[in-house]
Scaffold this active site. Sequence first.
Site, mmCIF file in Angstrom:
data_model
loop_
_atom_site.group_PDB
_atom_site.id
_atom_site.type_symbol
_atom_site.label_atom_id
_atom_site.label_comp_id
_atom_site.label_asym_id
_atom_site.label_seq_id
_atom_site.Cartn_x
_atom_site.Cartn_y
_atom_site.Cartn_z
ATOM 1 N N LEU A 186 -14.330 28.372 -29.408
ATOM 2 C CA LEU A 186 -15.387 28.128 -30.383
ATOM 3 C C LEU A 186 -15.691 26.642 -30.467
ATOM 4 C CD1 LEU A 186 -17.325 29.121 -32.645
ATOM 5 C CD2 LEU A 186 -15.434 28.711 -34.240
ATOM 6 N N ARG A 187 -14.649 25.838 -30.479
ATOM 7 C CA ARG A 187 -14.827 24.376 -30.504
ATOM 8 C C ARG A 187 -15.669 23.928 -29.315
ATOM 9 N NH1 ARG A 187 -13.732 20.556 -26.833
ATOM 10 N NH2 ARG A 187 -13.324 18.516 -27.646
#
Length: 116
Positions: free
Chosen positions: A75-76
């Site tokens: 996600l980062r």
Amino acid sequence: MGQRSLRKYLYDIQQSIDSINEYLGEKRDFFAYEQNKLLRRAVERELEIIGEAVNHLLELDKSIAIDNARRIVDLRNFVIHGYDKVDNVIIWGVISKDLPKLKEQVDMLMAQTTIL
């Protein structure tokens, strides 16, 4: 140094989760979130920090007891590299469903990890 590094990254995650909760306040309102670019960017930045800290934790201990650790890092990476494709609904789902569980796990790990 290992325990100290673990605690530092766990602390960073705790701080980012607390910041997200502070930014959103008591009244969680998706519409208000979606309409507020500054708020969205602040939350996304905290998610980046969480993902980076989890990545460092995985480098130190691949068996760290954080569910979906790889997804958090992914996600980062998506928020950073796919900034123009970030879906507010997905981010809101992460905030609503995943962050409370992550906070519990990180709090538990902090309680178990002592500075040497």
